[in-house]
Design a protein around this motif. Structure first.
Motif, short mmCIF file in Angstrom:
data_model
loop_
_atom_site.label_atom_id
_atom_site.label_comp_id
_atom_site.label_asym_id
_atom_site.label_seq_id
_atom_site.Cartn_x
_atom_site.Cartn_y
_atom_site.Cartn_z
N VAL A 61 43.17 51.55 7.94
CA VAL A 61 43.47 50.12 7.85
C VAL A 61 44.68 49.89 6.95
O VAL A 61 45.59 49.12 7.29
N LYS A 62 44.71 50.57 5.81
CA LYS A 62 45.84 50.43 4.90
C LYS A 62 47.13 50.91 5.54
O LYS A 62 48.19 50.31 5.38
N GLU A 63 47.04 52.02 6.29
CA GLU A 63 48.22 52.55 6.98
C GLU A 63 48.73 51.56 8.02
O GLU A 63 49.94 51.42 8.22
N PHE A 64 47.82 50.87 8.67
CA PHE A 64 48.18 49.89 9.69
C PHE A 64 49.07 48.80 9.09
O PHE A 64 50.08 48.41 9.69
N PHE A 65 48.73 48.33 7.91
CA PHE A 65 49.50 47.24 7.31
C PHE A 65 50.78 47.74 6.63
O PHE A 65 51.80 47.06 6.65
N THR A 66 50.74 48.92 6.02
CA THR A 66 51.94 49.44 5.36
C THR A 66 53.00 49.85 6.36
O THR A 66 54.19 49.91 6.03
N SER A 67 52.60 50.15 7.59
CA SER A 67 53.56 50.58 8.61
C SER A 67 54.23 49.42 9.33
O SER A 67 55.09 49.63 10.17
N ARG A 68 53.82 48.20 8.98
CA ARG A 68 54.35 47.03 9.70
C ARG A 68 54.94 46.03 8.71
O ARG A 68 54.34 45.72 7.69
N ASN A 69 56.09 45.51 9.06
CA ASN A 69 56.75 44.52 8.21
C ASN A 69 56.37 43.12 8.69
O ASN A 69 56.97 42.56 9.61
N ILE A 70 55.33 42.56 8.09
CA ILE A 70 54.83 41.25 8.51
C ILE A 70 54.72 40.33 7.30
O ILE A 70 54.61 40.77 6.16
N TYR A 81 40.97 39.15 11.18
CA TYR A 81 40.60 39.59 12.53
C TYR A 81 39.92 40.96 12.49
O TYR A 81 38.89 41.17 13.14
N LEU A 82 40.51 41.89 11.74
CA LEU A 82 39.93 43.23 11.64
C LEU A 82 38.57 43.19 10.96
O LEU A 82 37.64 43.89 11.37
N ASN A 83 38.46 42.37 9.94
CA ASN A 83 37.18 42.23 9.23
C ASN A 83 36.09 41.74 10.17
O ASN A 83 34.97 42.27 10.19
N HIS A 84 36.42 40.76 10.98
CA HIS A 84 35.45 40.20 11.92
C HIS A 84 35.07 41.24 12.98
O HIS A 84 33.89 41.38 13.35
N PHE A 85 36.06 41.98 13.46
CA PHE A 85 35.82 42.99 14.48
C PHE A 85 34.90 44.10 13.96
O PHE A 85 33.94 44.50 14.63
N VAL A 90 29.47 46.83 13.12
CA VAL A 90 28.27 47.12 12.31
C VAL A 90 27.04 46.56 13.01
O VAL A 90 26.02 47.24 13.15
N ASP A 91 27.13 45.32 13.45
CA ASP A 91 26.00 44.67 14.14
C ASP A 91 25.67 45.35 15.46
O ASP A 91 24.51 45.32 15.91
N SER A 92 26.69 45.97 16.08
CA SER A 92 26.50 46.62 17.38
C SER A 92 26.11 48.09 17.25
O SER A 92 26.08 48.82 18.25
N LEU A 93 25.83 48.52 16.02
CA LEU A 93 25.39 49.90 15.76
C LEU A 93 26.42 50.94 16.20
O LEU A 93 26.10 51.96 16.80
N VAL A 94 27.69 50.60 15.88
CA VAL A 94 28.78 51.55 16.13
C VAL A 94 29.15 52.25 14.82
O VAL A 94 29.43 53.45 14.80
N VAL A 95 29.16 51.49 13.73
CA VAL A 95 29.49 52.03 12.41
C VAL A 95 28.45 51.56 11.40
O VAL A 95 27.75 50.56 11.63
N ILE A 96 28.40 52.26 10.28
CA ILE A 96 27.47 51.87 9.22
C ILE A 96 28.06 50.78 8.34
O ILE A 96 27.42 49.78 8.04
N ASP A 97 29.32 50.99 7.94
CA ASP A 97 29.97 50.06 7.02
C ASP A 97 31.21 49.45 7.64
O ASP A 97 31.89 50.06 8.47
N ASN A 98 31.53 48.25 7.18
CA ASN A 98 32.76 47.58 7.57
C ASN A 98 33.89 48.12 6.69
O ASN A 98 33.95 47.82 5.49
N VAL A 99 34.78 48.92 7.28
CA VAL A 99 35.82 49.59 6.48
C VAL A 99 36.88 48.62 5.96
O VAL A 99 37.68 48.98 5.10
N THR A 100 36.89 47.40 6.48
CA THR A 100 37.88 46.42 6.02
C THR A 100 37.33 45.51 4.93
O THR A 100 38.07 44.70 4.37
N ALA A 101 36.05 45.63 4.64
CA ALA A 101 35.40 44.70 3.71
C ALA A 101 36.05 44.70 2.33
O ALA A 101 36.09 43.67 1.65
N LYS A 102 36.56 45.87 1.90
CA LYS A 102 37.14 45.97 0.56
C LYS A 102 38.66 45.85 0.57
O LYS A 102 39.30 46.01 -0.47
#
Length: 244
Positions: A61-70, A81-85, A90-102
């Motif tokens: 996630v950090k790489e995504f933002f550092t690689s883009r000039n926005i 958007y990423l946080n919501h996704f 998490v709710d859909s039992l794909v991942v345990i934790d939301n990696v964007t939460a922090k």
């Protein structure tokens, strides 16, 4: 702990499920489109490292933002958007934790709201009334009316259809954010101007847009709907010419 039964979801599977969730929760088509554009850009980065949704880390996630000039505002909305996704994953039992939460969301400076005074509003109307082409003058005068009362958004103006008009009742039906329909009051003078404009049109079918361009499409022989960008540019021009 619940078993991650969907941990092998591909990005396409995750996006399909997420889109269905957004539609179920009545997000507008435009809102869904914007979110998926951002998510696809993020997925492209993840795919370069052979990562499925379940394998993404906070580092990605950090790489995504550092690689883009926005801009800061854009980064804030895309972080949301990423946080919501990932909350959905998490709710859909794909991942345990939301990696964007922090991931820290950038602070957005509030813009100073500019309010026109009565004299400036009168000047704008006088300027529009004095336009050389009476068809543009009449159309844009109505647009200004609806921007002021009932304070429509530009997108709502651009999407107004003839079937949305209830002039005898001094009401219009507007599709607001989230796709919700709402009846809003309009002034009697506005309703009268709209009726005069419609009486001068060649065609007034229910599904036709209320506001049309004055330039005919040579391929169809018809006047296309007035674009949102054109409305914005016209109003900006009127304000620049008449307001401090």
């Amino acid at each position: 702990m619940e078993e991650l039964i969907n941990k092998d979801w591909t990005w396409d599977e995750a996006f399909a499920a997420y889109k269905s969730e957004l539609i179920f929760n009545e997000h507008s088509e435009d809102a869904i489109k914007v979110r998926l554009i951002v998510l696809n850009a993020f997925a492209n980065l993840a795919k370069q490292n052979d990562l499925l949704p379940a394998n993404v880390s906070q580092l990605t996630v950090k790489e995504f933002f550092t690689s883009r000039n926005i801009k800061t505002n854009t980064k804030a909305s895309q972080t949301a958007y990423l946080n919501h996704f990932f909350s959905f994953l998490v709710d859909s039992l794909v991942v345990i934790d939301n990696v964007t939460a922090k991931i820290k969301t950038p602070k957005i400076k509030s813009k100073e709201r500019v309010i026109l005074n009565e004299n400036e509003i009168d000047q704008v109307y006088s300027f529009v009334d004095g336009l050389k082409r009476s068809s543009i003058s009449a159309r844009d005068s109505i647009i200004i009316d609806l921007l002021l009362v009932p304070a429509l958004r530009v997108k709502e103006l651009a999407n107004l259809k003839i079937k949305d008009l209830f002039l005898d009742e001094l009401k219009i039906k507007v599709v607001r954010k989230g796709g919700k329909e709402q009846f809003l009051p309009i002034r009697e003078n506005t309703a009268e101007q709209i009726q005069v404009m419609l009486d001068q049109r060649v065609s007034c079918l229910p599904n036709e847009n209320l506001f049309l361009s004055t330039r005919i499409n040579p391929e169809t022989g018809e006047y296309p709907p007035l674009a949102k960008r054109t409305i914005q540019d016209n109003i900006h021009k009127y304000l620049i010419s008449n307001c401090a």
